[in-house]
Enzyme design. Structure first.
Site, short mmCIF file in Angstrom:
data_model
loop_
_atom_site.label_atom_id
_atom_site.label_comp_id
_atom_site.label_asym_id
_atom_site.label_seq_id
_atom_site.Cartn_x
_atom_site.Cartn_y
_atom_site.Cartn_z
N LEU A 59 -3.05 8.39 -17.92
CA LEU A 59 -4.07 9.24 -18.52
C LEU A 59 -3.87 10.71 -18.17
O LEU A 59 -4.30 11.60 -18.91
CB LEU A 59 -5.46 8.81 -18.06
CG LEU A 59 -5.91 7.41 -18.47
CD1 LEU A 59 -7.22 7.06 -17.78
CD2 LEU A 59 -6.07 7.33 -19.99
N GLY A 60 -3.28 10.98 -17.02
CA GLY A 60 -3.11 12.36 -16.60
C GLY A 60 -2.50 12.44 -15.22
O GLY A 60 -2.17 11.43 -14.59
N GLY A 62 -2.88 14.88 -11.53
CA GLY A 62 -3.57 15.93 -10.79
C GLY A 62 -2.93 16.14 -9.43
O GLY A 62 -1.87 15.55 -9.13
N GLY A 63 -3.55 17.00 -8.60
CA GLY A 63 -3.04 17.25 -7.27
C GLY A 63 -3.04 15.98 -6.43
O GLY A 63 -2.22 15.79 -5.54
N PHE A 64 -3.95 15.10 -6.72
CA PHE A 64 -4.09 13.82 -6.03
C PHE A 64 -2.91 12.90 -6.35
O PHE A 64 -2.34 12.27 -5.49
CB PHE A 64 -5.41 13.20 -6.51
CG PHE A 64 -5.78 11.89 -5.90
CD1 PHE A 64 -5.14 10.73 -6.26
CD2 PHE A 64 -6.82 11.80 -4.99
CE1 PHE A 64 -5.49 9.51 -5.72
CE2 PHE A 64 -7.19 10.59 -4.44
CZ PHE A 64 -6.53 9.44 -4.81
N PRO A 66 -1.08 10.55 -10.07
CA PRO A 66 -1.29 10.11 -11.45
C PRO A 66 -2.56 9.26 -11.60
O PRO A 66 -3.02 8.63 -10.65
CB PRO A 66 -0.05 9.28 -11.76
CG PRO A 66 0.41 8.79 -10.42
CD PRO A 66 0.06 9.86 -9.43
N VAL A 67 -3.11 9.27 -12.82
CA VAL A 67 -4.28 8.46 -13.15
C VAL A 67 -3.90 7.54 -14.31
O VAL A 67 -3.33 8.00 -15.31
CB VAL A 67 -5.49 9.34 -13.56
CG1 VAL A 67 -6.71 8.47 -13.85
CG2 VAL A 67 -5.81 10.36 -12.47
N LYS A 81 -6.82 6.07 -9.90
CA LYS A 81 -6.16 7.23 -9.31
C LYS A 81 -5.22 6.72 -8.21
O LYS A 81 -5.67 6.15 -7.22
CB LYS A 81 -7.18 8.18 -8.69
CG LYS A 81 -7.84 9.13 -9.66
CD LYS A 81 -8.62 10.19 -8.88
CE LYS A 81 -9.14 11.27 -9.79
NZ LYS A 81 -9.79 12.36 -9.02
N ASP A 178 -14.68 22.80 -7.79
CA ASP A 178 -13.67 22.83 -8.85
C ASP A 178 -14.27 22.36 -10.18
O ASP A 178 -13.67 21.56 -10.90
CB ASP A 178 -12.47 21.96 -8.47
CG ASP A 178 -11.22 22.30 -9.29
OD1 ASP A 178 -11.15 23.43 -9.83
OD2 ASP A 178 -10.34 21.44 -9.41
#
Length: 371
Positions: A59-60, A62-64, A66-67, A81, A178
């Site tokens: 899905l996307g 982020g800094g964390f 992949p999702v 996540k 954020d």
């Protein structure tokens, strides 16, 4: 709490902000954030649900990390996540998000369903949002036509209620840090849910602001006192909410610090139109129905009040909600927003100062861009 304990607590928070605390993703540290209080999912169950984390289900990013979208055998859809193993920042965000959101229950906050801790694998499992995020609709020429004014006002109200809960009704109190269009998820009925608490901070007792040398967030949504000095509070989130409100009304991105000389940031453009008594030119033509103009104008004015330069001039979220609902009839006249005077020189200088004065290890800045 005794003065001695309070000083110890303050020291602990400062250590976390400086990245000096032991915040690696070890089992011991994960226990510190009490992940065992959350429902546990096995790695094999999540691998099956996501087709072994296939790229088609991504899905996307982020800094964390992949999702992924997943689906259990009973048909329940989830978002997973997955912590990037090599990312220290991701490990810190993982623990922080788990610690923060495990305490939260509100219809306008994304719901955490559980977690997975299996060897080096660390994952958080959330409810799946079928309409992805607000930015996907708002800044797309075709999809934004699906957001009429009633839907947009519902989104504005939902975000404001979620923030009010974080700032005033949640125990402990939370500063998101954020808030932006890509962190507002939309359910099947386009109801908003605030997401991504990896950078959030817990405020205890009577604490009303904090300082950090680790500035995290997104240019364009960050308040001036936070971007320049590392000070954050409820009013930092209020500033971000004001930017969001103006984006929702106009379907324009606030380009923040990075733009050419010929372009105006959304805040500067809105302020220019306000002073020219031409504020209706800001409104997205999709929602420019004269029957809604007074309500839209009120939202614009509230947005401008939220993005004022000085903390003391911005309203709190309870006041924002009263303004939006017309419980406060006569709104104050906004003062000049932040980042609108001598824009180009200020932006160049401030971004250079941040790079010079803060080690790159302590700064996490996202630049607004397309998804």
């Amino acid at each position: 709490m005794s003065k001695r304990n309070a000083l110890k607590e303050k020291s602990r928070v400062l250590q976390l902000d400086r990245g000096e605390a032991d915040t690696t993703a070890s089992g011991e540290n994960l226990n510190e954030v009490k992940l065992h209080d959350l429902p546990l999912f096995s790695f094999s169950k999540l691998a099956n649900a996501t087709n072994n984390f296939h790229s088609a289900n991504k899905l996307g990013q982020g800094g964390f990390g992949p999702v992924y979208k997943g689906e259990f055998r009973d048909g329940k859809e989830i978002a997973v996540k997955r912590l990037s193993k090599a990312s220290r920042q991701g490990a810190e965000e993982f623990m922080n998000e788990a610690k923060v959101i495990s305490h939260l229950q509100h219809r306008n906050l994304v719901r955490l369903l559980g977690c997975c801790v299996d060897g080096e694998e660390k994952m958080l499992i959330y409810e799946y949002m079928p309409n992805t995020s607000l930015d996907v609709f708002l800044f797309d020429p075709l999809k934004r036509q699906l957001l009429d004014w009633r839907k947009r006002f519902n989104i504005i109200e939902g975000i404001s209620r979620g923030l009010l809960y974080l700032h005033r009704d949640s125990r402990p109190r939370i500063i998101h840090r954020d808030l932006k269009a890509s962190n507002i998820l939309l359910d099947e009925e386009l109801n908003p849910k605030i997401s991504d608490f990896g950078m959030a901070r817990i405020f205890g007792g009577k604490q009303d602001q904090a300082n950090t040398i680790k500035v995290v967030g997104t240019y364009g949504y960050m308040s001036p006192e936070y971007a320049m000095e590392g000070r954050f509070s409820e009013k930092s989130d209020v500033f971000s909410f004001g930017v969001l409100l103006l984006e929702i009304v106009s379907s324009r991105k606030n380009t923040g610090f990075y733009h050419d000389e010929q372009s105006l940031s959304l805040l500067r453009y809105a302020w220019k139109l306000w002073n020219e008594n031409n504020i209706f030119a800001l409104i997205d033509p999709v929602i420019s129905d004269p029957s809604f103009h007074s309500e839209i104008l009120r939202c614009i004015q509230v947005g401008l009040l939220c993005v004022q330069e000085f903390v003391r001039d911005r309203p709190t979220m309870p006041t924002v909600i009263s303004m939006l609902n017309s419980e406060i009839v006569d709104l104050p006249t906004p003062k000049q927003p932040a980042f609108t005077e001598t824009q180009n020189a200020l932006d160049t200088e401030s971004s250079e100062q941040i790079r010079e004065n803060r080690s790159v290890n302590y700064v996490t800045i996202s630049v607004i861009g397309g998804r």
